[in-house]
Motif scaffolding. Structure first.
Motif, PDB file in Angstrom:
ATOM      1  N   ILE A 280       1.533   8.016  -3.382  1.00 34.24           N
ATOM      2  CA  ILE A 280       2.211   6.730  -3.163  1.00 34.24           C
ATOM      3  C   ILE A 280       2.068   5.843  -4.395  1.00 34.24           C
ATOM      4  O   ILE A 280       3.045   5.241  -4.875  1.00 34.24           O
ATOM      5  CB  ILE A 280       1.629   6.007  -1.922  1.00 34.24           C
ATOM      6  N   MET A 281       0.854   5.772  -4.927  1.00 37.34           N
ATOM      7  CA  MET A 281       0.617   4.911  -6.085  1.00 37.34           C
ATOM      8  C   MET A 281       1.273   5.494  -7.342  1.00 37.34           C
ATOM      9  O   MET A 281       1.749   4.743  -8.200  1.00 37.34           O
ATOM     10  CB  MET A 281      -0.886   4.710  -6.291  1.00 37.34           C
ATOM     11  N   GLN A 282       1.305   6.820  -7.457  1.00 39.12           N
ATOM     12  CA  GLN A 282       1.962   7.449  -8.606  1.00 39.12           C
ATOM     13  C   GLN A 282       3.465   7.160  -8.567  1.00 39.12           C
ATOM     14  O   GLN A 282       4.074   6.831  -9.590  1.00 39.12           O
ATOM     15  CB  GLN A 282       1.713   8.954  -8.592  1.00 39.12           C
ATOM     16  N   ASN A 283       4.060   7.263  -7.376  1.00 33.32           N
ATOM     17  CA  ASN A 283       5.494   6.972  -7.230  1.00 33.32           C
ATOM     18  C   ASN A 283       5.796   5.483  -7.397  1.00 33.32           C
ATOM     19  O   ASN A 283       6.937   5.099  -7.635  1.00 33.32           O
ATOM     20  CB  ASN A 283       5.989   7.429  -5.865  1.00 33.32           C
ATOM     21  N   SER A 284       4.753   4.657  -7.277  1.00 34.88           N
ATOM     22  CA  SER A 284       4.930   3.210  -7.461  1.00 34.88           C
ATOM     23  C   SER A 284       4.770   2.798  -8.921  1.00 34.88           C
ATOM     24  O   SER A 284       4.813   1.611  -9.246  1.00 34.88           O
ATOM     25  CB  SER A 284       3.921   2.443  -6.598  1.00 34.88           C
ATOM     26  N   LEU A 402       8.191   9.082   2.795  1.00 27.23           N
ATOM     27  CA  LEU A 402       8.358   9.061   1.341  1.00 27.23           C
ATOM     28  C   LEU A 402       9.611   9.815   0.899  1.00 27.23           C
ATOM     29  O   LEU A 402      10.129   9.574  -0.197  1.00 27.23           O
ATOM     30  CB  LEU A 402       7.119   9.664   0.660  1.00 27.23           C
ATOM     31  N   ALA A 403      10.055  10.758   1.726  1.00 24.46           N
ATOM     32  CA  ALA A 403      11.254  11.531   1.385  1.00 24.46           C
ATOM     33  C   ALA A 403      12.535  10.734   1.623  1.00 24.46           C
ATOM     34  O   ALA A 403      13.611  11.151   1.202  1.00 24.46           O
ATOM     35  CB  ALA A 403      11.282  12.827   2.192  1.00 24.46           C
ATOM     36  N   THR A 404      12.432   9.595   2.301  1.00 23.36           N
ATOM     37  CA  THR A 404      13.590   8.727   2.527  1.00 23.36           C
ATOM     38  C   THR A 404      13.752   7.786   1.337  1.00 23.36           C
ATOM     39  O   THR A 404      13.046   7.883   0.341  1.00 23.36           O
ATOM     40  CB  THR A 404      13.416   7.908   3.817  1.00 23.36           C
ATOM     41  N   ASN A 405      14.647   6.834   1.462  1.00 19.40           N
ATOM     42  CA  ASN A 405      14.876   5.855   0.391  1.00 19.40           C
ATOM     43  C   ASN A 405      13.918   4.664   0.479  1.00 19.40           C
ATOM     44  O   ASN A 405      14.084   3.683  -0.250  1.00 19.40           O
ATOM     45  CB  ASN A 405      16.327   5.349   0.449  1.00 19.40           C
ATOM     46  N   LEU A 406      12.932   4.778   1.354  1.00 22.51           N
ATOM     47  CA  LEU A 406      11.955   3.707   1.503  1.00 22.51           C
ATOM     48  C   LEU A 406      11.135   3.541   0.230  1.00 22.51           C
ATOM     49  O   LEU A 406      10.766   4.523  -0.418  1.00 22.51           O
ATOM     50  CB  LEU A 406      11.011   4.041   2.673  1.00 22.51           C
ATOM     51  N   GLU A 407      10.895   2.289  -0.154  1.00 16.70           N
ATOM     52  CA  GLU A 407      10.021   2.035  -1.293  1.00 16.70           C
ATOM     53  C   GLU A 407       8.639   2.621  -0.994  1.00 16.70           C
ATOM     54  O   GLU A 407       8.102   2.403   0.095  1.00 16.70           O
ATOM     55  CB  GLU A 407       9.893   0.531  -1.549  1.00 16.70           C
ATOM     56  N   PRO A 408       8.043   3.395  -1.934  1.00  9.64           N
ATOM     57  CA  PRO A 408       6.772   4.080  -1.643  1.00  9.64           C
ATOM     58  C   PRO A 408       5.703   3.171  -1.051  1.00  9.64           C
ATOM     59  O   PRO A 408       5.032   3.537  -0.075  1.00  9.64           O
ATOM     60  CB  PRO A 408       6.356   4.610  -3.022  1.00  9.64           C
ATOM     61  N   GLN A 409       5.554   1.974  -1.609  1.00  8.95           N
ATOM     62  CA  GLN A 409       4.486   1.090  -1.160  1.00  8.95           C
ATOM     63  C   GLN A 409       4.718   0.564   0.253  1.00  8.95           C
ATOM     64  O   GLN A 409       3.771   0.200   0.948  1.00  8.95           O
ATOM     65  CB  GLN A 409       4.331  -0.070  -2.143  1.00  8.95           C
ATOM     66  N   HIS A 410       5.966   0.557   0.695  1.00  9.11           N
ATOM     67  CA  HIS A 410       6.270   0.073   2.046  1.00  9.11           C
ATOM     68  C   HIS A 410       5.758   1.033   3.115  1.00  9.11           C
ATOM     69  O   HIS A 410       5.706   0.670   4.296  1.00  9.11           O
ATOM     70  CB  HIS A 410       7.775  -0.140   2.204  1.00  9.11           C
ATOM     71  N   ALA A 411       5.381   2.248   2.703  1.00  7.89           N
ATOM     72  CA  ALA A 411       4.828   3.209   3.664  1.00  7.89           C
ATOM     73  C   ALA A 411       3.518   2.710   4.267  1.00  7.89           C
ATOM     74  O   ALA A 411       3.117   3.147   5.353  1.00  7.89           O
ATOM     75  CB  ALA A 411       4.609   4.562   2.985  1.00  7.89           C
ATOM     76  N   PHE A 412       2.850   1.799   3.586  1.00  5.83           N
ATOM     77  CA  PHE A 412       1.591   1.253   4.117  1.00  5.83           C
ATOM     78  C   PHE A 412       1.801   0.541   5.450  1.00  5.83           C
ATOM     79  O   PHE A 412       0.884   0.452   6.269  1.00  5.83           O
ATOM     80  CB  PHE A 412       0.963   0.281   3.117  1.00  5.83           C
ATOM     81  N   MET A 413       3.013   0.021   5.662  1.00  6.69           N
ATOM     82  CA  MET A 413       3.308  -0.690   6.903  1.00  6.69           C
ATOM     83  C   MET A 413       3.067   0.203   8.120  1.00  6.69           C
ATOM     84  O   MET A 413       2.652  -0.267   9.184  1.00  6.69           O
ATOM     85  CB  MET A 413       4.761  -1.172   6.890  1.00  6.69           C
ATOM     86  N   ALA A 414       3.303   1.517   7.946  1.00  5.80           N
ATOM     87  CA  ALA A 414       3.156   2.456   9.064  1.00  5.80           C
ATOM     88  C   ALA A 414       1.713   2.526   9.560  1.00  5.80           C
ATOM     89  O   ALA A 414       1.461   2.846  10.730  1.00  5.80           O
ATOM     90  CB  ALA A 414       3.630   3.845   8.645  1.00  5.80           C
ATOM     91  N   PHE A 415       0.737   2.242   8.693  1.00  2.90           N
ATOM     92  CA  PHE A 415      -0.672   2.343   9.077  1.00  2.90           C
ATOM     93  C   PHE A 415      -1.131   1.176   9.961  1.00  2.90           C
ATOM     94  O   PHE A 415      -2.183   1.254  10.599  1.00  2.90           O
ATOM     95  CB  PHE A 415      -1.559   2.406   7.829  1.00  2.90           C
ATOM     96  N   ALA A 416      -0.349   0.093   9.991  1.00  7.21           N
ATOM     97  CA  ALA A 416      -0.737  -1.061  10.807  1.00  7.21           C
ATOM     98  C   ALA A 416      -0.596  -0.758  12.299  1.00  7.21           C
ATOM     99  O   ALA A 416      -1.365  -1.281  13.117  1.00  7.21           O
ATOM    100  CB  ALA A 416       0.109  -2.279  10.441  1.00  7.21           C
ATOM    101  N   VAL A 417       0.352   0.106  12.639  1.00  3.03           N
ATOM    102  CA  VAL A 417       0.619   0.405  14.058  1.00  3.03           C
ATOM    103  C   VAL A 417      -0.574   1.085  14.733  1.00  3.03           C
ATOM    104  O   VAL A 417      -1.043   0.634  15.781  1.00  3.03           O
ATOM    105  CB  VAL A 417       1.900   1.247  14.205  1.00  3.03           C
TER     106      VAL A 417
END
Length: 454
Positions: A280-284, A402-417
Motif C-alpha cells: 500500500i505504501m509502495q503504491n502510494s 487494491l486491484a480496483t481504481n481505489l486510491e491505495p491509501q483509502h484501503a485503510f478505511m476498510a480496517f475501521a469496520v
C-alpha cells in the motif's frame, strides 16, 4: 495427606527463575512465529516480480497460507489438552522451522504455497499453546502484563524480520529471509530438556512427583510432596466429556460466540496490515525501504499497546481497556485513509499497531482466563481457529480493493469496520459466567484428623 490446589499455588506465587524460564521459551517460540508470519508481506514485492504474480494471485497465496494456520489452530491447538502442551509446542516449532526453509527454496509459486501451507500448520497451533502455558504459570497479580509482555515476542519477531528485510533483502533477495527460519529447529533439543509440561497434564495422569517438582520451583517454601493430593479426582471429573462441547455449557455460549467475533475482527486487521502495508505504501509513492519501515513502526506500536494495555488491564480490567482500544483503532484507520503528512502517518500506523496486535495480545489472556483450566487451550484454540477466517479473508479482500481504481491509501478505511464490530462483540461477553478469580483463600487444606502443620 494434604490437598493442594496447584492452580492457586501458581496464582499466589511471586515471579522467579522458573517463571522466567517459561516466559523466555514462550517468548522465543512466539518471536519466530511472528518472524515467519511477517515474512510473506515483507518479501512480497520481490516475490511478485520473480514469480510474476498479480495482486489477486498474491492475495490468494496469502489466504491459502492462513487456511493452514486455521487448521493448525483447530487440530494442533486442541490436541494440546490431550497429549500435552509441551509436545504440541515442539511439533509446531519443527513444522514452521523446517518448512519455512523449504519455502525459501521453492522453484515456483505452487511449491512455495505448499511449503508455506505446511509451515502455517505449526504457526497456527503454536499461539494457543504458548498463551495457555504462560497463563497457567503466571502469578495472578500481574498475569495480564506477563502474558502481554510474552506475546510481544510476536511483534519483536516481526520487527526483526522487517529490519533484516530492510538491510539485506535488496542484496541477498527475499529467499534469504525464509532460510533463517531454520533457527528454532537447532534449539529444539534444549527446549525439550528445559521446558515444563502443563500442571493439569500431570495432575490428570496422577504424576504427583512431576507436579510437586514444579510446584517446589514455583513456591520453594511450600515443601510439596509426591504423596500430596493435587485434586486428582475433582480435576478428572471436570475433564470428562468432549472439551469443545463444554465451551457452550454453563451459560458460556454467548461469550464463546462473542470471543469468536472479537478475534475474527482483530486477525482480519492484523493480517491485512501485515500482508499489504508495504505494498500500500509502495503504491502510494514510497520506496521499498521506506515501505518496510512502516511494518517496523507497526510492530513497535503493537509492543507499546500490549505493554501499556497489560499494565492497565491489571488495574482496571480487560473490558474497559479493550473497548477503548477498539474505539481508538476505528478512529485511527479513518484518519490514515485521508492523511498525507509523513510524520502523522508514522504516528497513526504505530497507533494502529497498538489497537490491532496490542488488542489481540490482551484478548488472548482474557479468553484464556474465562474458560476453566481443563478446557483452556481448547477454548483458545477454537476461538483463534474461527478467528483465522478473518485472517484468511484479509489478504484477499485488501488485494481486491487494491486491484480496483481505489486510491491505495483509502484501503485503510476498510480496517475501521472490523474494529467497530470487535468492540460491539466485547460488550456481549458475559463475564459473570467465566472462571475469573474463582480461587479459595488457601492453597492447600488438610483432612480434619490431621493437624495443620507441614
Amino acid at each position: 495427606m494434604r490437598i493442594v490446589q496447584a492452580s492457586q499455588v501458581v496464582a499466589e506465587s511471586k515471579f522467579n527463575k522458573f517463571h522466567l524460564l517459561v516466559f523466555l521459551w514462550c517468548f522465543f517460540a512466539i518471536a519466530f512465529d511472528g518472524f515467519d508470519i511477517a515474512l510473506y508481506g515483507i518479501g512480497l514485492p520481490l516475490m511478485m516480480e520473480e514469480y510474476q504474480l498479480t495482486l489477486v494471485e498474491a492475495g490468494a497465496i496469502g489466504s491459502y497460507t492462513l487456511v493452514g494456520m486455521m487448521l493448525g489452530s483447530f487440530l494442533l491447538g486442541s490436541l494440546s489438552d490431550i497429549i500435552g502442551r509441551k509436545k504440541i509446542l515442539a511439533i509446531c516449532m519443527f513444522l514452521f522451522s523446517v518448512f519455512s526453509l523449504l519455502a525459501g527454496l521453492a522453484p515456483n509459486a505452487t511449491i512455495f504455497t505448499i511449503m508455506r501451507f505446511i509451515a502455517a500448520l505449526g504457526m497456527g497451533g503454536l499461539m494457543p499453546a504458548v498463551i495457555a502455558v504462560m497463563t497457567e504459570y503466571s502469578p495472578k497479580k500481574n498475569r495480564a502484563m506477563i502474558v502481554a509482555a510474552m506475546y510481544c515476542g510476536y511483534s519483536i519477531g516481526a520487527i526483526i524480520a522487517s529490519l533484516t528485510g530492510m538491510l539485506l533483502m535488496e542484496s541477498l533477495g527475499w529467499r534469504f529471509l525464509y532460510w533463517l527460519g531454520i533457527i528454532p529447529l537447532i534449539t529444539l533439543p534444549l527446549f525439550l530438556k528445559q521446558f515444563p509440561e502443563s500442571l493439569s497434564y500431570y495432575i490428570l495422569r496422577n504424576q504427583g512427583e512431576k507436579v510437586s517438582s514444579i510446584l517446589n520451583k514455583i513456591d520453594p517454601r511450600g515443601n510439596y510432596q509426591a504423596t500430596d493430593d493435587y485434586e486428582y479426582v475433582s480435576l478428572k471429573e471436570r475433564a470428562k466429556g468432549f472439551p469443545a462441547k463444554k465451551l457452550f455449557l454453563n451459560n458460556r455460549a454467548v461469550s464463546t460466540f462473542a470471543f469468536w467475533t472479537m478475534v475474527f475482527s482483530c486477525l482480519l486487521m492484523i493480517y491485512g496490515l501485515n500482508t499489504w502495508l508495504p505494498k500500500i505504501m509502495q503504491n502510494s509513492g514510497y520506496g521499498i525501504t521506506s515501505s518496510l519501515s512502516f511494518i517496523l513502526v507497526l510492530g513497535i506500536g503493537q509492543i507499546v499497546g500490549s505493554l501499556l494495555g497489560g499494565y492497565l488491564v491489571d488495574r482496571v480490567g480487560h473490558r474497559k481497556v479493550l473497548l477503548f482500544m477498539y474505539l481508538i483503532g476505528a478512529i485511527c484507520f479513518v484518519s490514515l485513509s485521508v492523511t498525507s503528512n509523513i510524520l502523522l502517518l508514522y504516528v497513526l500506523i504505530a497507533l494502529g499497531g497498538a489497537c490491532t496486535g496490542g488488542t489481540q495480545n490482551l484478548i488472548n489472556p482474557y479468553i484464556s482466563e474465562f474458560y476453566p483450566q481443563e478446557i483452556r487451550t481448547t477454548g483458545l484454540s477454537l476461538t483463534v481457529g474461527v478467528g483465522r477466517i478473518g485472517a484468511i479473508l484479509a489478504p484477499l479482500i485488501i488485494g481486491l480493493l487494491l486491484a480496483t481504481n481505489l486510491e491505495p491509501q483509502h484501503a485503510f478505511m476498510a480496517f475501521a469496520v472490523p474494529s467497530i464490530i470487535g468492540g460491539i462483540a466485547l460488550l456481549i461477553v458475559q463475564e459473570k459466567y467465566g472462571s475469573f478469580d474463582r480461587i479459595v483463600k488457601t492453597a492447600y487444606s488438610y483432612p480434619k484428623t490431621e493437624k495443620k502443620s507441614v
